[in-house]
Design a protein around this motif. Structure first.
Motif, PDB file in Angstrom:
ATOM      1  N   VAL A  37     -22.934  34.476-112.424  1.00  0.00           N
ATOM      2  CA  VAL A  37     -22.476  33.845-113.964  1.00  0.00           C
ATOM      3  C   VAL A  37     -21.213  33.344-113.869  1.00  0.00           C
ATOM      4  CG1 VAL A  37     -22.590  33.784-116.233  1.00  0.00           C
ATOM      5  CG2 VAL A  37     -24.534  34.660-115.132  1.00  0.00           C
ATOM      6  N   TRP A  38     -20.295  34.154-113.793  1.00  0.00           N
ATOM      7  CA  TRP A  38     -18.847  34.083-113.594  1.00  0.00           C
ATOM      8  C   TRP A  38     -18.354  33.093-112.738  1.00  0.00           C
ATOM      9  CZ3 TRP A  38     -14.965  35.349-110.071  1.00  0.00           C
ATOM     10  CH2 TRP A  38     -13.704  35.407-110.689  1.00  0.00           C
ATOM     11  N   LEU A  39     -19.065  33.268-111.345  1.00  0.00           N
ATOM     12  CA  LEU A  39     -18.502  32.275-110.247  1.00  0.00           C
ATOM     13  C   LEU A  39     -19.045  31.113-110.510  1.00  0.00           C
ATOM     14  CD1 LEU A  39     -17.490  32.101-107.458  1.00  0.00           C
ATOM     15  CD2 LEU A  39     -19.837  32.484-106.610  1.00  0.00           C
ATOM     16  N   TRP A  40     -20.211  30.701-110.959  1.00  0.00           N
ATOM     17  CA  TRP A  40     -20.793  29.380-111.125  1.00  0.00           C
ATOM     18  C   TRP A  40     -20.089  28.824-112.293  1.00  0.00           C
ATOM     19  CZ3 TRP A  40     -23.016  26.679-107.695  1.00  0.00           C
ATOM     20  CH2 TRP A  40     -23.436  27.237-106.885  1.00  0.00           C
ATOM     21  N   LEU A  41     -19.959  29.632-113.312  1.00  0.00           N
ATOM     22  CA  LEU A  41     -18.952  28.937-114.576  1.00  0.00           C
ATOM     23  C   LEU A  41     -17.943  28.418-114.013  1.00  0.00           C
ATOM     24  CD1 LEU A  41     -19.628  31.259-117.613  1.00  0.00           C
ATOM     25  CD2 LEU A  41     -20.448  28.771-117.303  1.00  0.00           C
ATOM     26  N   LEU A  42     -16.915  29.058-113.132  1.00  0.00           N
ATOM     27  CA  LEU A  42     -15.816  28.510-112.818  1.00  0.00           C
ATOM     28  C   LEU A  42     -15.812  27.322-111.972  1.00  0.00           C
ATOM     29  CD1 LEU A  42     -13.641  31.770-111.840  1.00  0.00           C
ATOM     30  CD2 LEU A  42     -13.109  30.039-113.581  1.00  0.00           C
ATOM     31  N   ILE A  43     -17.060  27.415-111.008  1.00  0.00           N
ATOM     32  CA  ILE A  43     -17.088  26.302-110.020  1.00  0.00           C
ATOM     33  C   ILE A  43     -17.562  25.101-111.024  1.00  0.00           C
ATOM     34  CG2 ILE A  43     -18.744  25.403-108.383  1.00  0.00           C
ATOM     35  CD1 ILE A  43     -18.712  28.110-107.181  1.00  0.00           C
ATOM     36  N   ALA A  44     -18.430  25.287-112.096  1.00  0.00           N
ATOM     37  CA  ALA A  44     -18.491  23.883-112.885  1.00  0.00           C
ATOM     38  C   ALA A  44     -17.697  23.649-113.589  1.00  0.00           C
ATOM     39  CB  ALA A  44     -19.990  24.339-113.878  1.00  0.00           C
ATOM     40  N   GLY A  45     -16.879  24.487-114.120  1.00  0.00           N
ATOM     41  CA  GLY A  45     -15.875  24.148-115.050  1.00  0.00           C
ATOM     42  C   GLY A  45     -14.658  23.094-114.012  1.00  0.00           C
ATOM     43  N   PHE A  46     -14.120  23.676-112.779  1.00  0.00           N
ATOM     44  CA  PHE A  46     -13.503  23.053-112.096  1.00  0.00           C
ATOM     45  C   PHE A  46     -13.851  21.547-111.521  1.00  0.00           C
ATOM     46  CE2 PHE A  46     -11.276  27.235-111.155  1.00  0.00           C
ATOM     47  CZ  PHE A  46      -9.927  26.872-111.776  1.00  0.00           C
ATOM     48  N   LEU A  47     -15.225  21.569-111.398  1.00  0.00           N
ATOM     49  CA  LEU A  47     -15.829  20.378-110.731  1.00  0.00           C
ATOM     50  C   LEU A  47     -15.882  19.171-111.984  1.00  0.00           C
ATOM     51  CD1 LEU A  47     -18.777  21.381-108.284  1.00  0.00           C
ATOM     52  CD2 LEU A  47     -16.690  20.168-107.973  1.00  0.00           C
ATOM     53  N   THR A  48     -16.338  19.868-113.160  1.00  0.00           N
ATOM     54  CA  THR A  48     -16.246  18.870-114.230  1.00  0.00           C
ATOM     55  C   THR A  48     -14.660  18.446-114.697  1.00  0.00           C
ATOM     56  OG1 THR A  48     -17.965  20.205-115.020  1.00  0.00           O
ATOM     57  CG2 THR A  48     -16.788  18.599-116.674  1.00  0.00           C
ATOM     58  N   ILE A  49     -13.802  19.090-114.531  1.00  0.00           N
ATOM     59  CA  ILE A  49     -12.406  18.622-114.654  1.00  0.00           C
ATOM     60  C   ILE A  49     -12.080  17.660-113.714  1.00  0.00           C
ATOM     61  CG2 ILE A  49      -9.829  19.185-114.805  1.00  0.00           C
ATOM     62  CD1 ILE A  49     -10.976  21.950-115.944  1.00  0.00           C
ATOM     63  N   VAL A  50     -12.242  17.815-112.574  1.00  0.00           N
ATOM     64  CA  VAL A  50     -11.712  17.206-111.347  1.00  0.00           C
ATOM     65  C   VAL A  50     -12.505  15.901-111.567  1.00  0.00           C
ATOM     66  CG1 VAL A  50     -12.021  16.800-108.786  1.00  0.00           C
ATOM     67  CG2 VAL A  50     -11.026  18.855-109.763  1.00  0.00           C
ATOM     68  N   ILE A  51     -14.067  15.740-111.703  1.00  0.00           N
ATOM     69  CA  ILE A  51     -14.766  14.727-111.371  1.00  0.00           C
ATOM     70  C   ILE A  51     -14.300  13.564-112.888  1.00  0.00           C
ATOM     71  CG2 ILE A  51     -17.066  13.842-111.853  1.00  0.00           C
ATOM     72  CD1 ILE A  51     -17.915  16.201-110.520  1.00  0.00           C
ATOM     73  N   PHE A  52     -14.633  14.134-113.880  1.00  0.00           N
ATOM     74  CA  PHE A  52     -14.261  13.455-114.991  1.00  0.00           C
ATOM     75  C   PHE A  52     -12.844  13.136-115.492  1.00  0.00           C
ATOM     76  CE2 PHE A  52     -18.542  15.037-116.031  1.00  0.00           C
ATOM     77  CZ  PHE A  52     -19.158  13.875-116.190  1.00  0.00           C
ATOM     78  N   LEU A  53     -11.944  13.738-114.709  1.00  0.00           N
ATOM     79  CA  LEU A  53     -10.448  13.512-115.052  1.00  0.00           C
ATOM     80  C   LEU A  53     -10.192  12.048-114.230  1.00  0.00           C
ATOM     81  CD1 LEU A  53      -7.620  14.669-116.013  1.00  0.00           C
ATOM     82  CD2 LEU A  53      -7.327  15.444-113.988  1.00  0.00           C
ATOM     83  N   PHE A  54     -10.707  11.829-113.318  1.00  0.00           N
ATOM     84  CA  PHE A  54     -10.390  10.512-112.546  1.00  0.00           C
ATOM     85  C   PHE A  54     -11.545   9.414-112.833  1.00  0.00           C
ATOM     86  CE2 PHE A  54      -8.675  13.548-109.877  1.00  0.00           C
ATOM     87  CZ  PHE A  54      -7.269  13.466-110.276  1.00  0.00           C
ATOM     88  N   LEU A  55     -12.768   9.836-113.309  1.00  0.00           N
ATOM     89  CA  LEU A  55     -13.818   8.780-113.151  1.00  0.00           C
ATOM     90  C   LEU A  55     -14.034   8.250-114.787  1.00  0.00           C
ATOM     91  CD1 LEU A  55     -16.333  10.036-110.906  1.00  0.00           C
ATOM     92  CD2 LEU A  55     -14.906   8.376-110.589  1.00  0.00           C
ATOM     93  N   SER A  56     -13.680   9.163-115.857  1.00  0.00           N
ATOM     94  CA  SER A  56     -14.025   8.760-116.905  1.00  0.00           C
ATOM     95  C   SER A  56     -12.753   8.562-118.109  1.00  0.00           C
ATOM     96  CB  SER A  56     -14.851   9.914-117.907  1.00  0.00           C
ATOM     97  OG  SER A  56     -15.056   9.589-119.043  1.00  0.00           O
TER      98      SER A  56
END
Length: 87
Positions: A37-56
C-alpha cells in the motif's frame, strides 16, 4: 485554491494515513500489505504530480498527488512509531 486549504488537505491526508495504517496494522503485525500500500501510494502520487503538472492547467490534480504522498508518509510515520514501541 488558497494556501491554507492546500495545507489543510495535506494535514488531513497525513492524519488519514495514520488512521489507515492503524487499520492495516490491526490485520497483522507484520503484514506485507502495508508495504505494498505504501509503495503504490508513493508511485501514484509521483505519477499524478508529473503527469498533471505539465498536461493540465488546473493544478488541483497536482495537489491531489501531493496528498497521496502525504498519505503514504502518514503510513510510514505510524509504522516507525510502532517499531519504536516494540523495541
Amino acid at each position: 485554491m488558497t494556501a491554507s486549504k492546500i495545507l489543510f488537505f495535506f494535514c488531513l491526508a497525513f492524519v488519514a494515513g495514520i488512521g489507515i495504517a492503524s487499520v492495516i496494522y490491526g490485520l497483522g503485525k507484520d503484514s506485507p500489505i502495508f508495504y505494498w500500500v505504501w509503495l503504490w501510494l508513493l508511485i501514484a502520487g509521483f505519477l499524478t504530480i508529473v503527469i498533471f503538472l505539465f498536461l493540465s492547467k488546473r493544478k488541483v490534480f497536482v495537489v491531489f498527488g501531493f496528498c497521496l504522498i502525504f498519505l503514504a508518509l502518514g503510513l510510514v510515520r505510524f509504522q516507525i512509531r510502532e517499531n519504536n514501541i516494540k523495541n
